[in-house]
Design an enzyme around this catalytic site. Sequence first.
Site, PDB file in Angstrom:
ATOM      1  N   GLU A 149      33.838-120.787   6.273  1.00  0.00           N
ATOM      2  CA  GLU A 149      34.651-119.551   6.206  1.00  0.00           C
ATOM      3  C   GLU A 149      34.783-119.320   7.518  1.00  0.00           C
ATOM      4  O   GLU A 149      33.436-119.183   8.471  1.00  0.00           O
ATOM      5  CB  GLU A 149      33.543-118.411   5.624  1.00  0.00           C
ATOM      6  N   CYS A 163      35.141-110.996  10.750  1.00  0.00           N
ATOM      7  CA  CYS A 163      36.186-112.103  10.426  1.00  0.00           C
ATOM      8  C   CYS A 163      37.493-111.502   9.722  1.00  0.00           C
ATOM      9  O   CYS A 163      38.611-111.900   9.685  1.00  0.00           O
ATOM     10  CB  CYS A 163      35.747-113.141   9.645  1.00  0.00           C
TER      11      CYS A 163
END
Lengths: 478, 484
Positions: B218, B256
Amino acid sequence: MAEEVARELRASFKAGRTRPAEWRAAQLRALVRMIEEKEADISAALHADLAKPTMESYLHEISLAKAACKFALKGMNSWVKPEKVPAAITTFPSSAQIVSEPLGVVLIISAWNYPFLLSIDPVIGAIAAGNAVVLKPSEIAPATSSLFAKLLPEYVDNSCIKVVEGGVPETTDLLEQKWDKIFYTGNGTVGRIVMAAAAKHLTPVALELGGKCPVIVDSDVDLHVAVKRIAVGKWGCNNGQACIAPDYIITTKSFAPQLVDSLKRVLERFYGQDPLQSEDLSRIVNSKHFQRLTNLIEDKKVADKIVYGGQADEKQLKIAPTVLLDVPLDSELMTEEIFGPILPILTVEKIEESIDFVNSKTKPLAAYLFTKNKKLQDNFVSNVPAGGMLVNDVALHLANPHLPFGGVGDSGMGSYHGKFSFDCFSHKKAVLIRGFGGEATARYPPYTQEKQKILRGLINGSFIALILALLGFPREKR
Amino acid sequence: MGSDGEERAPEFGSMVGELREVYESGRTRDMEWRRSQLRGLVRLLEEKEEDIFDALREDLGKPRGEAFRDEVGVLVKSVKDKLQNLGKWAAPEKVETPLVAFPASAFVVPEPLGVVLIFSCWNLPIGLALEPLSGALAAGNAVVVKPSELAPSTAAFLAANIPKYLDSKVVKVVEGGPEAGETLMEHRWDKVLFTGSGRVGRIIMTKAAKHLTPVALELGSKCPCIVDWLDSQRDSQVAVNRIIGAKWSTCAGQACIAIDYILVEEEFAPILIELLKSTLKTFFAKPGHMARVLNERQFQRLGALLDDPRVASSVVHGGYFDPKTLSIEPTILLNPPLDSDIMTEEIFGPLLPIITVKKIEDSIRFLKSKPKPLAIYAFTTNEKLKRRIIEETSSGSVTFNDAIVQYGLDSIPFGGVGHSGFGQYHGKYSFEMFSHKKAVLKRSFLIEFMFRYPPWDDGKLGMLRHVFRFDYVNLFLALLGLRR
């Protein structure tokens, strides 16, 4: 050369050529035509590469490839549709869906033992999912490799689907480019190299590797049927050179003699008294593997354990079906994946011990059990990790397009076949659609106790909290 | 090298060995055990909520509201969801079998991968550790969690409390810096989930390749937000609220999935900027409602983004950096040069560039030229534009008319694509991320097809053709005809 290929495919993908459903369907239909029109050529190439019997070529490669194409053609329209999923109270009002999109430009590296199928199968998934593809067939099956290089451009859109032939240098060159996915079928050593190369570009990989596929044979079976199925799954699959072929058998000490007896009889019926002369057995792919396999049985530790077979013909690169009984566990035969026509049989006191033995080895691509005992079946399914497993048969599961086919642990990562092939080369994009209503001021600073209470409720899916939030609580102080 | 010249086994060897042993014993397969772990996680989050808020405030200056919304609240809901659905997810799934295999039954059986390793990140240090942990436990694995050392209070909190609430023989927390992470990666795992930068992601995947350990990454990216003309004043205000929420109200932009930059039509830009300025004043009137920048290093990095004079001169709001408190005012820039660092690197901070385009549709071409982000956001009521964005761009996810909220929706997968990573989790995807779906086919000994076996001849080949065409009628007739 690899760089050019990658660049051209990227341009084609960017131009959107592979996205329309009609393009994808046209490619798949062309592949079906290719398989139908060139069946004889394909069979001939497989025979040149492996002395593969026509029947096996048809059964295991040609028909499965065609079936896979047709399955994708049939399913594709529903696979490409976005999947609506429930949205939550927290985001009310909203709607959510999962959209499948192609990854982009993918590299498929195929293997030598089922050189036709293992190339076409993943290519079908890549095309159905809307990707541009490079296929790198195995150079160890050169006739099939050049057949692809010649045929594919005649049938499919060459600006989006390309074949690159070659050995280690060409493959290394390909692995240095950036791909959106790499699909590799082969052994663990090269699998590691592929994954490490992919890491440089953060490219996801699917690795279809091997392992020692065990066959546990209980005494509570229809012995004749079981042995036929084991035999055809072993020697009828490229003479044991298949990632899902039975590698070794485990049975009880008391049952072993009957099993061996039945095996001998079935083998003689299948391949005659002189198996090296049988047209129904593939040869060993090359002299390197021939040496490797003959060394395995000539090993002093096991040479006296041969109970059937053992004949070999170096000129023809043929090895007869060979069965051994009770080989030492530290022999190479029991530590390496055999990938050939040699079948060791191990014995245990009680059949349940076989499960512990299987679990003491790395996770295989496939595990097999022959028994009518339901408890043993349940124990096997629950407690033996494997890519896939069959009870009372061998290898068939790969023909069921509704089952994912792939390994776990040392036998690989990722799966394909049927819709799983489509998924393998797709990105499942989450799409959340909201409107401007349902504004909850509780979300924003400055944070207060009241806001927190409402937020808590909202997140927990409380309907009341939702109403309060929608009504504008807490009211901001002016 | 050891004193006797032998190579030392990598550290953590005994811990990994213990975990393997416990896993092999079968303890984690038991459904009651798995439920007890999930309930333990819920209790940990509910009972230790205050401690968690404190740790997050210490590490990041994260306000309670954010901490609850983004880490605790969403997590409790998600774990309770897993408790409810676990039985369904873990059950074998029957699938179709072609008639020719009759009688046969086929299933897909989920099984745990084994012993897994989860690397968490510093910006959502509780959420990014415990959400995957809940998935791994639900799936029946043994787990090592490696929290980021850059959020030390949270790491210490996890190290102290996980053993109290969960089965300490099966779930371990390893504290430490990059060396600890590297050493952990010397071992073989059955799966590794890494959340962090692409640079470290590459290292993790390269090390994993040595053991054929599957990984999920990720990673970061520049999440763009397209802002279309919004006719109503109310809609514009709502959009701006949500944009601010997704930038400065989410760990000061250090997330993110935070909005990295905005794309807007030239003519709408001034309206947008004015609205942003006034709303920022309302939201952040008092200090303490925005997280601070993680540390000195991040602070310097963000400051350096404004070193370029062309970038500095594009600041239209904010720009004040306070090195004493490591806080940076919400800062807005208008059209910094596209080749500047602020437009090529992930910002991960409270600076918001606004890039103008002539027509809003041009933003699609702009996006296509950039690496695929974790999320694309678009505020628009134009259905055609929405459709084009979905079909012509690629990203982990797309959210229309809001941002960040997709993180809390359990029914959709969360993960990146391309440079933003691969592998997805949340909800049932967390369970699947740490599972292997094993194909099982069962046959009986009844009904044998003779044409399966050698010696081969044309008759058998003919029958098989019928089989593969699923031409049961002809197959049946052939069977009758050829039965000897």
